[in-house]
Design a protein around this motif. Structure first.
Motif, PDB file in Angstrom:
ATOM      1  N   LYS A 136      -9.037  20.210  15.733  1.00  0.00           N
ATOM      2  CA  LYS A 136     -10.480  20.319  15.654  1.00  0.00           C
ATOM      3  C   LYS A 136     -10.899  21.452  14.713  1.00  0.00           C
ATOM      4  O   LYS A 136     -10.475  22.594  14.891  1.00  0.00           O
TER       5      LYS A 136
ATOM      6  N   GLY B  97     -21.297  25.076  21.200  1.00  0.00           N
ATOM      7  CA  GLY B  97     -20.042  24.577  20.641  1.00  0.00           C
ATOM      8  C   GLY B  97     -20.067  24.415  19.143  1.00  0.00           C
ATOM      9  O   GLY B  97     -19.166  23.813  18.561  1.00  0.00           O
TER      10      GLY B  97
ATOM     11  N   LYS C 213     -20.450  29.393  16.634  1.00  0.00           N
ATOM     12  CA  LYS C 213     -21.045  30.708  16.369  1.00  0.00           C
ATOM     13  C   LYS C 213     -20.127  31.837  16.847  1.00  0.00           C
ATOM     14  O   LYS C 213     -19.826  32.766  16.095  1.00  0.00           O
ATOM     15  N   THR C 214     -19.705  31.721  18.092  1.00  0.00           N
ATOM     16  CA  THR C 214     -18.841  32.768  18.638  1.00  0.00           C
ATOM     17  C   THR C 214     -17.547  32.860  17.837  1.00  0.00           C
ATOM     18  O   THR C 214     -17.088  33.960  17.493  1.00  0.00           O
ATOM     19  N   THR C 215     -16.992  31.712  17.524  1.00  0.00           N
ATOM     20  CA  THR C 215     -15.741  31.691  16.758  1.00  0.00           C
ATOM     21  C   THR C 215     -15.921  32.390  15.413  1.00  0.00           C
ATOM     22  O   THR C 215     -15.075  33.173  14.985  1.00  0.00           O
TER      23      THR C 215
ATOM     24  N   GLN D 127     -20.343  37.548  24.113  1.00  0.00           N
ATOM     25  CA  GLN D 127     -21.259  36.628  24.798  1.00  0.00           C
ATOM     26  C   GLN D 127     -21.147  36.797  26.308  1.00  0.00           C
ATOM     27  O   GLN D 127     -22.146  36.851  27.008  1.00  0.00           O
TER      28      GLN D 127
END
Ligand SMILES: Nc1ncnc2c1ncn2[C@@H]1O[C@H](COP(=O)(O)OP(=O)(O)OP(=O)(O)O)[C@@H](O)[C@H]1O
Ligand SMILES: [Mg+2]
Lengths: 319, 411
Positions: free
Chosen positions: A31, A54, A57-59, A98
């Protein structure tokens, strides 16, 4: 940039850019979670980072501060290479996760003291006290972090990521679940920090917060779909929105849904917002249901309309 | 009147931008490589944090004190078994036929493994002291002559009796063996020499634990067992807990180095380990009256190495485990062979070779020998070096694996 003289950029940094990355990609298994994202953030700017759950953003933020290694792409953060100089980046970045990630079995003061020691903050006790005062935590400083309510935890997290006087703040959904007043105070604080020269990259799901950013970017399915000031984003969007007022809006919305050119039909109190990217087709569809009982005005697409439209468009491309 | 100078942290708060500028000016003078290096202030930050957390977690702290007490109570009784092939040195002063047949019989016996022949008393004593042999069997000069005269020559068996479970059966076997050997040869005119008491007088000289009191052996060993059990588990949770609670993400976002985290998490528990050591030493002395021949200072010194080795093992587990349950399981997986194969439960020399091989890799095995050596035999640094080396090696390997496995990113 007006009054704040940004003369302090590190030697290696392209003048005025706190973040300058391109082609940043991250895959988890098959993915692709972040897909060739380019991003430039100027020093002293508040940059909003939006996107559905999902979307990566965090990644992306984790890659900026050295917590994840990008699969491809390059660039700099505060003038340091994001691929090789992660240790230096960590020293000058304040990252607010987060999920609350301070020690619940330590008090507010102990948590701040711990962070201050890790960063070797000079005159530590004074720095801790200053940050307690500044964020209004002084009275609760002996309370265990685990016993705080969500809003107070968020204040502690902000205090902790400011204590070493970073040049860049990465805030990942800092206001999720925070009441409106506390949210406003939080944003006032962010603006105050930015006026002192701090750069802030902040993710949020709230449109009102998006509008308080100097510039923003919208991410969906790992791709950066649009960026710029709010006005630029609105101007760049091909979305046309009609605002309908009158009786029996529910019936009209049922009729409109699914018609060619009609992409979104959203009720806002006593009005209905009907939007689509193809203005001509949209008008044709509307003409068929127009009655004299209703007023039709051509409105301005809201950020939310634009983002939802972008996301739907991206989904079509994606699948 | 001179104004009083208040020295503690005077806060001069310049405009924040000025502070930013000065912080950055300092960076220029600091080489970039410095931030990659181990620093004491970050280590100290971790140590302090761990101490606070330990203080808050009363239950765990209570367990660390409770477990030694519980184990002391449980293991107050003896555990027996029948070990064989005990390493034995011979000091033969008589080479006559009778002595030769006794030696041949000893060699054939299951109980003794003749590993050395020695000439001098001093060398024999050293072998025993170092624990290289369990027995020294002395056959005197005039053995054959006195046997034939019916004088029941004395064969002196010096036994390392620190572990009575290991020596008892072997000594009994030696007596039977001598009688059988000579019964075969003492025929015809010599038959009268067989006698009631046997032709040979076996004199046992039990060294180090003359009364064969099992507690003397078990109780000091318990120190190692308790430390293994608690130290490994407590640190096995150290990093998995940070990961499970989400605090790892924050820790990783700071400039802290893997080595600082590991050492920082180990140091506070060394203090806890020392509390346990002290508790057990006190109990050994006051309840079990275990003799303490050697230096207590040396006991404390060696314990440092052993405690650190176990903590490093735990840390390594916690870098491997996905969650806290797995970490605890791994700790148990380590604890079981430690308690079974180290020589604590069963005499080490009574175990099959493969079990001894595994046992030799475990820190507890070496610690048991060291601690019994110091307390019961009065061993000094010279005698224990050979057992210290495996401990050091283990510590180094565990640390290296831990640091290597500690991920600095969330990938
Ligand atoms: N360590 C990981 N391993 C595998 N997949 C992951 C990992 N971390 C994130 N993902 C996946 O990557 C995608 C993007 O996640 P990410 O947390 O970056 O989204 P987000 O934009 O922050 O979402 P939200 O708004 O809900 O916080 C998700 O589908 C998530 O399942
Ligand atoms: Mg997120």
């Amino acid at each position: 940039m007006g009054t704040a003289p940004l003369t302090l950029s590190s030697a290696a940094a392209p003048a005025g850019l706190a973040i300058d990355v391109s082609g940043i990609t991250k895959r988890f298994g098959p993915k692709t979670v972040v897909n060739a994202v380019d991003l430039q953030v100027r020093r002293g700017e508040i940059y909003g980072f939006l996107g559905p759950n999902g979307s990566g953003k965090t990644t992306f933020i984790r890659m900026l501060c050295g917590l994840l290694t990008p699969d491809s792409g390059q660039g700099t953060c505060l003038g340091y290479d994001v691929l090789t100089q992660q240790a230096e980046i960590k020293r000058h970045v304040g990252y607010m996760t987060q999920r609350f990630s301070h020690y619940e079995d330590l008090s507010i003061r102990e948590n701040l003291d711990f962070v201050a020691r890790i960063y070797a903050v000079p005159a530590r006790a004074a720095a801790v006290q200053r940050s307690l005062d500044r964020l209004g935590l002084a009275r609760r400083s002996h309370q265990l972090a685990g016993q705080l309510s969500g809003g107070w935890k968020q204040r502690l997290a902000l205090a902790a990521c400011l204590i070493h006087e970073p040049q860049l703040l990465l805030l990942d959904e800092p206001t999720a679940g925070v009441d409106p007043k506390a949210r406003r105070e939080f944003w006032d604080e962010i603006h105050r920090l930015a006026s002192e020269g701090l750069t802030v990259l902040i993710t949020t799901h709230y449109m009102d917060e998006a509008e308080r950013c100097h510039r923003l970017a919208y991410l969906a399915y790992g791709k950066l779909l649009t960026h710029g000031t709010v006005a630029e984003v609105v101007a760049a969007s091909p979305l046309t929105t009609w605002i309908v007022t009158g009786p029996q809006l529910q019936a009209i919305s049922a009729v409109l849904r699914g018609r060619p050119g009609v992409e979104q039909v959203v009720a806002f109190g006593n009005t209905l917002h009907v939007s689509g990217r193809d203005a001509r087709q949209l008008e044709a569809s509307l003409a068929a249901v127009q009655t004299s009982a209703h007023t039709w005005t051509l409105g301005k697409a809201s950020l939310e309309d634009i983002f939802i439209s972008l996301m739907d468009g991206a989904k079509d491309n994606f699948s | 009147m001179a104004p009083r100078i208040i020295s503690h942290e005077v806060t001069i708060t310049p405009h924040p931008r000025a502070r930013l500028r000065s912080a950055r000016a300092a960076d220029v003078t600091r080489p970039a490589a410095a931030m990659r290096r181990f620093t004491l202030y970050r280590l100290w930050a971790i140590v302090l944090k761990e101490f606070i957390q330990m203080r808050r977690d009363r239950v765990t702290f209570g367990m660390m004190i409770g477990i030694p007490l519980l184990q002391l109570t449980l293991f107050g009784f003896a555990i027996n078994s029948d070990p064989r092939h005990l390493p034995t040195a011979l000091r033969i002063a008589d080479h006559g036929p009778w002595a030769r047949s006794l030696v041949a019989a000893l060699r054939q016996s299951d109980y003794f493994a003749i590993v050395r022949e020695t000439e001098t008393e001093a060398e024999a004593a050293q072998l025993l002291q170092r624990g290289e042999v369990q027995f020294v069997i002395n056959i005197p000069e005039d053995f054959s002559r006195r046997l034939l005269r019916g004088e029941r020559p004395a064969v002196l068996v010096e036994a390392d009796a620190t572990d009575p479970a290991a020596t008892g059966p072997a000594i009994a076997a030696a007596r039977v063996l001598a009688t059988n050997v000579f019964d075969r040869d003492l025929t015809g005119p010599l038959a009268h020499l067989r006698g009631q008491a046997g032709p040979v007088d076996f004199q046992i000289h039990a060294l180090y634990n003359p009364e064969n009191i099992t507690q003397y052996n078990v109780v000091p060993g318990l120190m190692g067992v308790v430390l293994t059990m608690t130290m490994v588990i407590i640190t096995a949770l150290a990093i998995t807990r940070e990961r499970e609670r989400g605090t790892m993400e924050n820790l990783l976002a700071t400039p802290v180095r893997p080595f600082e985290v590991m050492i920082g998490k180990i140091l506070p528990y060394i203090a806890v380990g020392y509390i346990q050591v002290t508790l057990i030493l006190l109990a050994s002395h006051f309840f079990f009256h275990v003799p303490m021949v050697g230096s207590l200072l040396l006991v404390y010194g060696v314990s440092f190495l052993f405690i650190a080795a176990n903590l490093a093992m735990g840390i390594t587990f916690s870098t491997l485990a996905q969650n806290q349950l797995q970490a605890v399981q791994m700790a148990f997986f380590f604890f079981l062979p430690s308690i079974l194969l180290s020589g604590f439960m069963f005499p080490f020399r009574g175990m099959p070779e493969w079990a001894q091989a595994i046992g030799s890799c475990l820190p507890l095995t070496h610690f048991l020998r060291i601690i019994r050596g110091i307390l019961l035999k009065g061993n000094g640094p010279a005698e224990i070096t050979s057992e210290m080396l495996p401990l050091l090696t283990f510590l180094a390997i565990a640390m290296a694996v831990g640091v290597k496995r500690y991920r600095q990113t969330l990938d």
